[in-house]
Write a protein that holds these residues in place. Structure first.
Motif, short mmCIF file in Angstrom:
data_model
loop_
_atom_site.label_atom_id
_atom_site.label_comp_id
_atom_site.label_asym_id
_atom_site.label_seq_id
_atom_site.Cartn_x
_atom_site.Cartn_y
_atom_site.Cartn_z
N ILE A 95 0.69 -1.05 -0.06
CA ILE A 95 0.07 -0.06 0.08
C ILE A 95 0.97 1.32 0.05
N GLN A 99 3.41 -1.54 3.87
CA GLN A 99 2.83 -2.98 3.62
C GLN A 99 1.71 -2.72 4.66
N LYS A 100 0.43 -3.23 4.10
CA LYS A 100 -0.92 -3.13 4.80
C LYS A 100 -1.05 -4.46 5.11
N LEU A 101 -1.41 -4.71 6.46
CA LEU A 101 -1.84 -6.00 7.09
C LEU A 101 -3.33 -5.93 7.40
N TYR B 31 8.67 2.57 9.39
CA TYR B 31 6.88 2.46 8.97
C TYR B 31 6.37 2.35 10.47
N TYR B 33 2.30 2.27 12.32
CA TYR B 33 0.74 1.97 11.92
C TYR B 33 -0.05 2.30 13.24
N TYR B 35 -3.81 1.05 14.74
CA TYR B 35 -4.90 0.16 14.60
C TYR B 35 -5.98 0.28 15.58
N LEU B 45 -6.86 -1.12 10.37
CA LEU B 45 -6.10 -0.09 10.38
C LEU B 45 -6.61 1.36 10.29
N TYR B 48 -1.39 5.32 8.75
CA TYR B 48 -0.01 4.67 8.77
C TYR B 48 0.85 5.73 8.43
N ARG B 94 7.56 -1.33 11.92
CA ARG B 94 8.45 -2.15 11.29
C ARG B 94 9.33 -1.36 10.34
N GLU B 102 9.11 -7.57 7.08
CA GLU B 102 7.53 -7.46 7.02
C GLU B 102 6.72 -7.79 8.32
N GLN B 104 5.35 -7.01 11.85
CA GLN B 104 4.99 -5.68 12.63
C GLN B 104 5.29 -5.99 14.01
#
Lengths: 113, 115
Positions: A95, A99-101, B31, B33, B35, B45, B48, B94, B102, B104
């Motif tokens: 994304i 990276q989108k989870l 990165y 995020y 949530y 999400l 981010y 991450r 990858e 997190q």
């Protein structure tokens, strides 16, 4: 909307037995990850399987991935009371450079002594 | 290393009040995020960031704003809290790169109750 759908929603087994959790998803992915969440805590990464891999092992964990069926399974062998937790699958896709989870709703696993 | 930390751990707000949730990481990750997790559900999400000074919308951004003024911090703001924002909020970070990068890393969460 959530991409990962997990089955079962709850699982209760005896200590020493194996636990299997399944995850299905809808779109193409780069990888699929499994996380564990103990009650009231953050998520802890367990294992990552890439889209070009079919099976991966880590200690008592075995993960399979079938991209043709868009499904994955997590097997925990010789379960212990400390394995009691919620388990989430998360599909990884790009994304905007990150990276989108996208997480499933989780499987609540209870190991009975 | 402390990893990913979040403050506060728990907060009660009245409808219409504002607050800021702070996430800090000491792993030099690019990165970050935010949530939210609602009962019986997985994480969704909110926003981010791919680096200092950048932010982007996730799946459920409405009612939230974010800022990443420093690489190690990612702030989540609620300008006018609503009961629908009652949830547990998790921050994650991450590094750049593929493969194991990858993964997190999650903070312990902030429980927010909006009355």
């Amino acid at each position: 909307s959530q991409q990962g759908e997990e089955d079962p929603q709850a699982l209760s087994i005896q200590e020493g037995e194996n636990a299997t959790m399944n995850c299905s998803y809808k779109t193409s992915i780069n990888n699929l990850q499994w996380y564990r969440q103990n009650s009231g805590r953050g998520l802890v990464h367990l294992i990552l399987i890439r889209s070009n891999e079919r099976e991966k092992h880590s200690g008592r964990l075995r993960v399979t991935l079938d991209t043709s069926k868009k499904s994955s399974s997590l097997l925990i062998t010789a379960s212990r009371a400390a394995d009691t937790a919620s388990y989430f699958c998360a599909t990884g896709s790009p994304i905007q450079g990150a990276q989108k989870l996208v997480f499933g709703q989780g499987t609540r696993l209870t190991i009975n002594p | 290393n402390a990893g990913v930390t979040q403050t506060p751990k728990f907060r009660v707000l009245k409808t219409g009040q504002s607050m800021t949730l702070l996430c800090a990481q000491d792993m030099n990750h690019e990165y970050m995020y935010w949530y939210r997790q609602d009962p019986g559900m997985g994480l969704r999400l909110i926003h981010y960031s791919v680096g200092e000074g950048t932010t982007a919308k996730g799946e459920v951004p409405d009612g939230y704003n974010v800022s990443r003024l420093k690489k190690q911090n990612f702030l989540l703001g609620l300008e006018s809290a609503a009961p629908s924002q009652t949830s547990v909020y998790f921050c994650a970070s991450r590094p750049t790169g593929g493969g194991a990068s990858e993964t997190q890393y999650f903070g312990p969460g902030t429980r927010l109750l909006v009355l």
